[in-house]
Scaffold this motif. Structure first.
Motif, PDB file in Angstrom:
ATOM      1  N   CYS A 109      33.066  85.694 -55.072  1.00  0.00           N
ATOM      2  CA  CYS A 109      31.815  85.931 -55.806  1.00  0.00           C
ATOM      3  C   CYS A 109      30.732  84.991 -55.267  1.00  0.00           C
ATOM      4  O   CYS A 109      31.003  83.842 -54.925  1.00  0.00           O
ATOM      5  CB  CYS A 109      32.023  85.669 -57.290  1.00  0.00           C
ATOM      6  N   PHE A 110      29.513  85.521 -55.224  1.00  0.00           N
ATOM      7  CA  PHE A 110      28.408  84.795 -54.618  1.00  0.00           C
ATOM      8  C   PHE A 110      27.167  84.813 -55.494  1.00  0.00           C
ATOM      9  O   PHE A 110      26.948  85.744 -56.263  1.00  0.00           O
ATOM     10  CB  PHE A 110      28.049  85.423 -53.261  1.00  0.00           C
ATOM     11  N   LYS A 111      26.351  83.789 -55.316  1.00  0.00           N
ATOM     12  CA  LYS A 111      25.019  83.743 -55.893  1.00  0.00           C
ATOM     13  C   LYS A 111      24.032  83.930 -54.749  1.00  0.00           C
ATOM     14  O   LYS A 111      24.278  83.519 -53.615  1.00  0.00           O
ATOM     15  CB  LYS A 111      24.763  82.400 -56.583  1.00  0.00           C
ATOM     16  N   GLN A 112      22.911  84.543 -55.074  1.00  0.00           N
ATOM     17  CA  GLN A 112      21.871  84.803 -54.082  1.00  0.00           C
ATOM     18  C   GLN A 112      20.789  83.746 -54.182  1.00  0.00           C
ATOM     19  O   GLN A 112      20.247  83.495 -55.259  1.00  0.00           O
ATOM     20  CB  GLN A 112      21.259  86.180 -54.328  1.00  0.00           C
ATOM     21  N   ILE A 113      20.471  83.151 -53.055  1.00  0.00           N
ATOM     22  CA  ILE A 113      19.332  82.240 -52.952  1.00  0.00           C
ATOM     23  C   ILE A 113      18.315  82.898 -52.033  1.00  0.00           C
ATOM     24  O   ILE A 113      18.626  83.244 -50.894  1.00  0.00           O
ATOM     25  CB  ILE A 113      19.746  80.864 -52.394  1.00  0.00           C
ATOM     26  N   THR A 114      17.117  83.106 -52.547  1.00  0.00           N
ATOM     27  CA  THR A 114      16.041  83.698 -51.745  1.00  0.00           C
ATOM     28  C   THR A 114      15.127  82.594 -51.246  1.00  0.00           C
ATOM     29  O   THR A 114      14.705  81.730 -52.024  1.00  0.00           O
ATOM     30  CB  THR A 114      15.239  84.714 -52.587  1.00  0.00           C
ATOM     31  N   LEU A 115      14.864  82.599 -49.956  1.00  0.00           N
ATOM     32  CA  LEU A 115      13.924  81.645 -49.371  1.00  0.00           C
ATOM     33  C   LEU A 115      12.533  82.238 -49.547  1.00  0.00           C
ATOM     34  O   LEU A 115      12.164  83.171 -48.846  1.00  0.00           O
ATOM     35  CB  LEU A 115      14.252  81.408 -47.899  1.00  0.00           C
ATOM     36  N   THR A 116      11.809  81.716 -50.504  1.00  0.00           N
ATOM     37  CA  THR A 116      10.538  82.344 -50.897  1.00  0.00           C
ATOM     38  C   THR A 116       9.393  81.937 -49.979  1.00  0.00           C
ATOM     39  O   THR A 116       8.410  81.331 -50.395  1.00  0.00           O
ATOM     40  CB  THR A 116      10.199  82.020 -52.364  1.00  0.00           C
ATOM     41  N   VAL A 117       9.540  82.261 -48.724  1.00  0.00           N
ATOM     42  CA  VAL A 117       8.475  82.142 -47.742  1.00  0.00           C
ATOM     43  C   VAL A 117       8.550  83.415 -46.907  1.00  0.00           C
ATOM     44  O   VAL A 117       9.639  83.912 -46.624  1.00  0.00           O
ATOM     45  CB  VAL A 117       8.623  80.869 -46.871  1.00  0.00           C
ATOM     46  N   HIS A 118       7.396  83.962 -46.558  1.00  0.00           N
ATOM     47  CA  HIS A 118       7.390  85.196 -45.768  1.00  0.00           C
ATOM     48  C   HIS A 118       7.677  84.856 -44.311  1.00  0.00           C
ATOM     49  O   HIS A 118       6.790  84.514 -43.543  1.00  0.00           O
ATOM     50  CB  HIS A 118       6.048  85.912 -45.917  1.00  0.00           C
ATOM     51  N   SER A 119       8.941  84.956 -43.961  1.00  0.00           N
ATOM     52  CA  SER A 119       9.368  84.662 -42.598  1.00  0.00           C
ATOM     53  C   SER A 119       9.304  85.926 -41.754  1.00  0.00           C
ATOM     54  O   SER A 119       9.636  87.003 -42.213  1.00  0.00           O
ATOM     55  CB  SER A 119      10.791  84.112 -42.597  1.00  0.00           C
ATOM     56  N   SER A 120       8.873  85.749 -40.540  1.00  0.00           N
ATOM     57  CA  SER A 120       8.843  86.857 -39.591  1.00  0.00           C
ATOM     58  C   SER A 120      10.261  87.215 -39.189  1.00  0.00           C
ATOM     59  O   SER A 120      11.126  86.343 -39.058  1.00  0.00           O
ATOM     60  CB  SER A 120       8.049  86.468 -38.350  1.00  0.00           C
ATOM     61  N   LEU A 121      10.502  88.481 -38.961  1.00  0.00           N
ATOM     62  CA  LEU A 121      11.792  88.893 -38.425  1.00  0.00           C
ATOM     63  C   LEU A 121      11.999  88.374 -37.002  1.00  0.00           C
ATOM     64  O   LEU A 121      13.114  88.379 -36.494  1.00  0.00           O
ATOM     65  CB  LEU A 121      11.920  90.420 -38.465  1.00  0.00           C
ATOM     66  N   GLU A 122      10.932  87.897 -36.379  1.00  0.00           N
ATOM     67  CA  GLU A 122      11.017  87.335 -35.035  1.00  0.00           C
ATOM     68  C   GLU A 122      11.029  85.809 -35.024  1.00  0.00           C
ATOM     69  O   GLU A 122      10.999  85.190 -33.958  1.00  0.00           O
ATOM     70  CB  GLU A 122       9.874  87.866 -34.180  1.00  0.00           C
TER      71      GLU A 122
ATOM     72  N   MET B  45       1.191  92.361 -42.843  1.00  0.00           N
ATOM     73  CA  MET B  45       1.546  90.948 -42.754  1.00  0.00           C
ATOM     74  C   MET B  45       2.855  90.807 -41.971  1.00  0.00           C
ATOM     75  O   MET B  45       3.866  91.383 -42.330  1.00  0.00           O
ATOM     76  CB  MET B  45       1.711  90.358 -44.154  1.00  0.00           C
ATOM     77  N   SER B  46       2.809  90.023 -40.914  1.00  0.00           N
ATOM     78  CA  SER B  46       3.971  89.907 -40.053  1.00  0.00           C
ATOM     79  C   SER B  46       4.856  88.713 -40.386  1.00  0.00           C
ATOM     80  O   SER B  46       5.959  88.619 -39.889  1.00  0.00           O
ATOM     81  CB  SER B  46       3.530  89.835 -38.593  1.00  0.00           C
ATOM     82  N   GLY B  47       4.402  87.792 -41.184  1.00  0.00           N
ATOM     83  CA  GLY B  47       5.219  86.650 -41.561  1.00  0.00           C
ATOM     84  C   GLY B  47       5.053  85.475 -40.622  1.00  0.00           C
ATOM     85  O   GLY B  47       4.495  85.580 -39.542  1.00  0.00           O
ATOM     86  N   THR B  48       5.584  84.347 -41.052  1.00  0.00           N
ATOM     87  CA  THR B  48       5.474  83.095 -40.328  1.00  0.00           C
ATOM     88  C   THR B  48       6.594  82.959 -39.297  1.00  0.00           C
ATOM     89  O   THR B  48       7.742  83.289 -39.582  1.00  0.00           O
ATOM     90  CB  THR B  48       5.544  81.918 -41.329  1.00  0.00           C
ATOM     91  N   THR B  49       6.239  82.447 -38.120  1.00  0.00           N
ATOM     92  CA  THR B  49       7.239  82.190 -37.083  1.00  0.00           C
ATOM     93  C   THR B  49       7.450  80.698 -36.857  1.00  0.00           C
ATOM     94  O   THR B  49       8.432  80.309 -36.234  1.00  0.00           O
ATOM     95  CB  THR B  49       6.849  82.837 -35.742  1.00  0.00           C
ATOM     96  N   ASP B  50       6.556  79.854 -37.348  1.00  0.00           N
ATOM     97  CA  ASP B  50       6.635  78.404 -37.143  1.00  0.00           C
ATOM     98  C   ASP B  50       7.808  77.829 -37.937  1.00  0.00           C
ATOM     99  O   ASP B  50       7.774  77.790 -39.167  1.00  0.00           O
ATOM    100  CB  ASP B  50       5.318  77.756 -37.576  1.00  0.00           C
ATOM    101  N   LEU B  51       8.850  77.369 -37.244  1.00  0.00           N
ATOM    102  CA  LEU B  51      10.076  76.909 -37.897  1.00  0.00           C
ATOM    103  C   LEU B  51       9.821  75.730 -38.830  1.00  0.00           C
ATOM    104  O   LEU B  51      10.330  75.713 -39.959  1.00  0.00           O
ATOM    105  CB  LEU B  51      11.148  76.555 -36.870  1.00  0.00           C
ATOM    106  N   ALA B  52       9.058  74.750 -38.384  1.00  0.00           N
ATOM    107  CA  ALA B  52       8.794  73.582 -39.237  1.00  0.00           C
ATOM    108  C   ALA B  52       8.100  73.999 -40.530  1.00  0.00           C
ATOM    109  O   ALA B  52       8.465  73.535 -41.620  1.00  0.00           O
ATOM    110  CB  ALA B  52       7.950  72.558 -38.482  1.00  0.00           C
ATOM    111  N   LEU B  53       7.139  74.890 -40.424  1.00  0.00           N
ATOM    112  CA  LEU B  53       6.439  75.383 -41.611  1.00  0.00           C
ATOM    113  C   LEU B  53       7.377  76.178 -42.505  1.00  0.00           C
ATOM    114  O   LEU B  53       7.366  76.025 -43.733  1.00  0.00           O
ATOM    115  CB  LEU B  53       5.244  76.246 -41.199  1.00  0.00           C
ATOM    116  N   LEU B  54       8.213  77.003 -41.919  1.00  0.00           N
ATOM    117  CA  LEU B  54       9.175  77.778 -42.709  1.00  0.00           C
ATOM    118  C   LEU B  54      10.106  76.866 -43.493  1.00  0.00           C
ATOM    119  O   LEU B  54      10.349  77.076 -44.683  1.00  0.00           O
ATOM    120  CB  LEU B  54      10.000  78.701 -41.800  1.00  0.00           C
TER     121      LEU B  54
END
Length: 131
Positions: free
Chosen positions: A69-82, A1-10
């Motif tokens: 100190c920081f909190k982590q927010i994960t963007l729970t969408v499979h984004s492509s590294l590209e 799975m390569s992930g999503t590249t569509d910015l609007a969808l992400l």
């Protein structure tokens, strides 16, 4: 799975999730093996030293110095590294709310580290992409 590249969808489907724990960024001299027992969430080798992203309690227990100190927010969408523009859009949105963003892109998701005291505000800001 390569992930999503569509910015609007992400942006409209990323469902930011506040992760448990509080994290700090530390810089140390030496090799990763010397710090593996801290179970770093992330590491990066720079010319000035080894950066560790570790749980705040672990850093304090071992006497590692840190500035914030920081909190982590994960963007729970499979984004492509590209994918183009996701980091910029998220950073721009957080900038509107005067929130710093330290971004780590991993294979499946992007992870944003925001100051602990602004974590809830950051979630509110990022929710604007879904409106």
């Amino acid at each position: 799975m390569s992930g999503t590249t569509d910015l609007a969808l992400l942006l409209t489907s990323m469902s930011p999730k506040l992760m448990d724990g509080e994290f700090v960024f530390c810089t140390v001299q030496g090799e990763y093996e010397q710090y593996a027992q801290l179970n770093p969430l992330a590491t990066f080798c720079e010319s000035e030293g080894l950066t560790l992203v570790v749980n705040k309690e672990a850093a304090m227990a071992t006497g590692l110095a840190f500035d914030a100190c920081f909190k982590q927010i994960t963007l729970t969408v499979h984004s492509s590294l590209e994918a183009v523009g996701l980091t910029a859009a998220v950073a721009a949105k957080l900038t509107e709310f005067n929130i710093s963003a330290n971004v780590i892109a991993a294979y499946y998701h992007d992870h944003i580290f925001v100051p602990t005291d602004k974590a809830q505000l950051a979630l509110t800001a990022l929710a604007e992409f879904n409106q």
